[in-house]
Structures are given as structure tokens and as C-alpha cells.
Design a protein around this motif. Sequence first.
Motif, mmCIF file in Angstrom:
data_model
loop_
_atom_site.group_PDB
_atom_site.id
_atom_site.type_symbol
_atom_site.label_atom_id
_atom_site.label_comp_id
_atom_site.label_asym_id
_atom_site.label_seq_id
_atom_site.Cartn_x
_atom_site.Cartn_y
_atom_site.Cartn_z
ATOM 1 N N GLY A 1 2.516 -3.950 36.470
ATOM 2 C CA GLY A 1 3.387 -2.956 37.059
ATOM 3 C C GLY A 1 2.875 -1.536 36.939
ATOM 4 O O GLY A 1 3.590 -0.644 36.496
ATOM 5 N N PHE A 2 1.633 -1.288 37.345
ATOM 6 C CA PHE A 2 1.046 0.040 37.209
ATOM 7 C C PHE A 2 1.732 1.051 38.120
ATOM 8 O O PHE A 2 1.829 2.235 37.791
ATOM 9 C CB PHE A 2 -0.452 -0.009 37.516
ATOM 10 C CG PHE A 2 -1.219 1.096 36.863
ATOM 11 C CD1 PHE A 2 -1.347 2.332 37.466
ATOM 12 C CD2 PHE A 2 -1.805 0.915 35.620
ATOM 13 C CE1 PHE A 2 -2.052 3.363 36.859
ATOM 14 C CE2 PHE A 2 -2.518 1.938 35.010
ATOM 15 C CZ PHE A 2 -2.641 3.158 35.622
ATOM 16 N N LEU A 3 2.226 0.613 39.267
ATOM 17 C CA LEU A 3 2.887 1.520 40.200
ATOM 18 C C LEU A 3 4.346 1.762 39.848
ATOM 19 O O LEU A 3 4.961 2.701 40.335
ATOM 20 C CB LEU A 3 2.801 0.963 41.630
ATOM 21 C CG LEU A 3 1.424 0.924 42.275
ATOM 22 C CD1 LEU A 3 1.484 0.187 43.599
ATOM 23 C CD2 LEU A 3 0.890 2.334 42.490
ATOM 24 N N ALA A 4 4.920 0.899 39.040
ATOM 25 C CA ALA A 4 6.338 0.990 38.716
ATOM 26 C C ALA A 4 6.594 2.116 37.720
ATOM 27 O O ALA A 4 5.815 2.343 36.796
ATOM 28 C CB ALA A 4 6.837 -0.332 38.152
ATOM 29 N N GLN A 5 7.710 2.821 37.916
ATOM 30 C CA GLN A 5 8.096 3.906 37.027
ATOM 31 C C GLN A 5 8.969 3.427 35.870
ATOM 32 O O GLN A 5 9.069 4.097 34.844
ATOM 33 C CB GLN A 5 8.874 4.967 37.816
ATOM 34 C CG GLN A 5 8.007 5.911 38.619
ATOM 35 C CD GLN A 5 7.297 6.910 37.726
ATOM 36 O OE1 GLN A 5 7.909 7.618 36.942
ATOM 37 N NE2 GLN A 5 5.976 6.955 37.816
ATOM 38 N N THR B 1 0.801 5.724 30.602
ATOM 39 C CA THR B 1 0.808 4.513 31.426
ATOM 40 C C THR B 1 -0.557 3.852 31.426
ATOM 41 O O THR B 1 -0.680 2.631 31.293
ATOM 42 C CB THR B 1 1.217 4.858 32.876
ATOM 43 O OG1 THR B 1 2.507 5.462 32.878
ATOM 44 C CG2 THR B 1 1.252 3.606 33.741
ATOM 45 N N LEU B 2 -1.593 4.675 31.553
ATOM 46 C CA LEU B 2 -2.958 4.155 31.553
ATOM 47 C C LEU B 2 -3.262 3.437 30.247
ATOM 48 O O LEU B 2 -3.817 2.326 30.228
ATOM 49 C CB LEU B 2 -3.933 5.321 31.758
ATOM 50 C CG LEU B 2 -5.354 4.996 32.201
ATOM 51 C CD1 LEU B 2 -5.362 4.365 33.576
ATOM 52 C CD2 LEU B 2 -6.196 6.265 32.194
ATOM 53 N N ASP C 1 10.326 12.821 34.571
ATOM 54 C CA ASP C 1 9.514 13.754 33.784
ATOM 55 C C ASP C 1 8.873 13.114 32.565
ATOM 56 O O ASP C 1 7.819 13.544 32.109
ATOM 57 C CB ASP C 1 10.367 14.955 33.335
ATOM 58 C CG ASP C 1 10.748 15.846 34.506
ATOM 59 O OD1 ASP C 1 10.053 15.780 35.538
ATOM 60 O OD2 ASP C 1 11.734 16.601 34.385
ATOM 61 N N ASP C 2 9.523 12.090 32.020
ATOM 62 C CA ASP C 2 8.998 11.484 30.794
ATOM 63 C C ASP C 2 7.959 10.397 31.065
ATOM 64 O O ASP C 2 7.489 9.734 30.145
ATOM 65 C CB ASP C 2 10.129 10.916 29.932
ATOM 66 C CG ASP C 2 10.972 9.882 30.679
ATOM 67 O OD1 ASP C 2 10.737 9.691 31.887
ATOM 68 O OD2 ASP C 2 11.864 9.291 30.050
ATOM 69 N N ASN C 3 7.580 10.227 32.349
ATOM 70 C CA ASN C 3 6.534 9.268 32.691
ATOM 71 C C ASN C 3 5.188 9.979 32.731
ATOM 72 O O ASN C 3 4.898 10.727 33.674
ATOM 73 C CB ASN C 3 6.809 8.596 34.033
ATOM 74 C CG ASN C 3 7.916 7.572 33.939
ATOM 75 O OD1 ASN C 3 9.041 7.823 34.335
ATOM 76 N ND2 ASN C 3 7.609 6.401 33.407
ATOM 77 N N ASN C 4 4.401 9.785 31.711
ATOM 78 C CA ASN C 4 3.095 10.422 31.606
ATOM 79 C C ASN C 4 2.017 9.446 32.074
ATOM 80 O O ASN C 4 1.945 8.314 31.609
ATOM 81 C CB ASN C 4 2.844 10.845 30.154
ATOM 82 C CG ASN C 4 1.506 11.528 29.982
ATOM 83 O OD1 ASN C 4 0.466 10.872 29.938
ATOM 84 N ND2 ASN C 4 1.536 12.852 29.872
ATOM 85 N N TYR C 5 1.171 9.913 33.003
ATOM 86 C CA TYR C 5 0.146 9.033 33.589
ATOM 87 C C TYR C 5 -0.780 8.454 32.528
ATOM 88 O O TYR C 5 -1.127 7.272 32.565
ATOM 89 C CB TYR C 5 -0.672 9.814 34.621
ATOM 90 C CG TYR C 5 -1.834 9.027 35.183
ATOM 91 C CD1 TYR C 5 -1.631 8.007 36.108
ATOM 92 C CD2 TYR C 5 -3.147 9.293 34.779
ATOM 93 C CE1 TYR C 5 -2.696 7.281 36.623
ATOM 94 C CE2 TYR C 5 -4.209 8.569 35.288
ATOM 95 C CZ TYR C 5 -3.977 7.569 36.215
ATOM 96 O OH TYR C 5 -5.033 6.842 36.713
ATOM 97 N N PHE C 6 -1.152 9.268 31.541
ATOM 98 C CA PHE C 6 -2.113 8.794 30.543
ATOM 99 C C PHE C 6 -1.481 7.809 29.565
ATOM 100 O O PHE C 6 -2.152 6.902 29.068
ATOM 101 C CB PHE C 6 -2.733 9.988 29.816
ATOM 102 C CG PHE C 6 -3.527 10.871 30.737
ATOM 103 C CD1 PHE C 6 -4.779 10.469 31.184
ATOM 104 C CD2 PHE C 6 -3.015 12.069 31.189
ATOM 105 C CE1 PHE C 6 -5.511 11.254 32.062
ATOM 106 C CE2 PHE C 6 -3.729 12.866 32.067
ATOM 107 C CZ PHE C 6 -4.984 12.454 32.502
#
Length: 285
Positions: free
Chosen positions: A87-91, A267-268, A260-265
Motif C-alpha cells: 500500500g505505498f500509494l495509500a495514505q 512511508t519509504l 500533514d502527519d504522513n511523511n514520505y520518508f
Amino acid sequence: MKNIGINVNTTKDPDKKMLNFIKKTIHSIDKSVKVKVYENCDGLDKDESAKLDVIIVLGGDGTILNTSKHILDSNTPILGVNIGHLGFLAQVEVNSIENALKKLFNGNYVIEERNMIQCIYDDGNGPKTYDGLNDVVLYKGIKSRIQRYDVYINENFYNTFSGDGIIVSTSTGSTGYNLSAGGPIIYPSLDILCLTPMYSQFLTSRTIVLDNRCCITIAVRKNFKNIFLSIDGQEWIEVNGPNTIEVRRSKNKRKFIKFDDNNYFDTLKDKINFKAKEGEVYEGN
């Protein structure tokens, strides 16, 4: 938020427990909201999506990509809820759905636009155009020999690759098939196209990252059968060579709800590095 669509992958939520929980949570926040459910994109298209304020997608990244394909040209944002593998695209993960829905109704989110990719292919009956969010893949079939691909960038010859295929991905798609083939991870807001040879015979065959104003032309040299074209992995189109594929930036963009609390790094790290440490096989998105 007055009209919400929920597109559910029924193979991921066969007993509808997650679907029913989300509907119940929405109505506990605002009883006046109209919720319409779509199963496996059935009945969901551009015109239908125009009636909705947001589309909540229950599934994995494949479900999000399939939803994106069905609502091409739509400005309705997607909120992905991961009940799939990575689920990389999911928030939203399943343990934070209630909190995410409260933020959605309180307006505590931003709309993030992701660039899309376009492929033009003439199958002998005139050119056909396909749009995707992740990537365009030209790949030899299992029974086919190693193929040779001539690549042109803005009509200038770039290189010839001998290998299994060619991947052209967006920055969003860089963590999918592109990554599995040895391509780089690219920050999703960057306006680029990434061309990666697949398992080439030559060690000098490397990824090239291009401004996405570039037009990439891939020519299949020989008249081999079992060459396939894929857009976002949603369908495989048999390409009987010699043929030419054009890939460029799409005029369409895909909108996502982002908190706002979803940080790309983060998630990575969570989706790739952590899973790798745990011994899971990375499937990409």
C-alpha cells in the motif's frame, strides 16, 4: 463532504467488515452524508466520480491504480486505505481509519497532485492512447527471446538495449516495477520520467532520468511475437513487432488526499526498508 464514494476490492474485504466500519464511522461524524459503494470499480467512471467529493479506495496499490484508470480526466481526489500488501500509494492504514476520517471532515488535509504518464501505440487500426499513474512497461513474454529495443528521446537516437524490456515510470511509479528492476527511488513531487532497461545483457545499460517534457520513442526491432505492453500493470497488450511505442507526460493529473502527519520518508522506511528487514518479498506497487 456531502457525497462520498467507496470503491472496495472485494477480494481484500470479502465479508465487508472494513467497508461497514467505514460507513458506520462516516455516519457517526455526519449523518447527512450520502455514501455510495462501488465494488471492484463496477459503475465507477469519470461522470460518476464528478458527483462525489472524494473516493475512498479500500484495497492495495493495485486497487488505487485501477480506480485511477476508471476515473481518467476526473478531478475528484482519492483517499487510499491500505488493506492490501504494501500500500505505498495509500495514505491510511487500517488502524488509523477513524482518525483519518475525522481529519477529512474537519478539513485537516491537503490535495496532492501526482503527474501521470501517457503511451501511444498503433495496433494497425490507428493509434490508441493509454494513461497511467505509475509506469509504461514493454516486456518480452516468457517464451520470447531477448529483444532489442532502440530508444529515441525527442527524436534523437539515445541507445539500443538488449534485454527483457523497458520501463518508463513517473516519480510516483519509481517505487514499483522500476525499483524491482534496479531503478532509483524518486521523490514523488519531481516532474520527471525515468527510463530503466530491464535485465539488459550489457552492464553499461543504466537508468536515465529525464525532464518529463521529453518524448520517448521505443522501437521494437524484430518481428518477434509475445512482446507485451502494460500500463500500470492493469492490462497486458500483445505487441507484434516491429512496432513503435511513444511515451510522454499525460495532460491528466491524479489528485490524492494527503494528511500533514504522513511523511514520505517514514512511508519509504516502513514500506520498503522495514519490510526487507523482516524478510518479506517486495512486490512494488
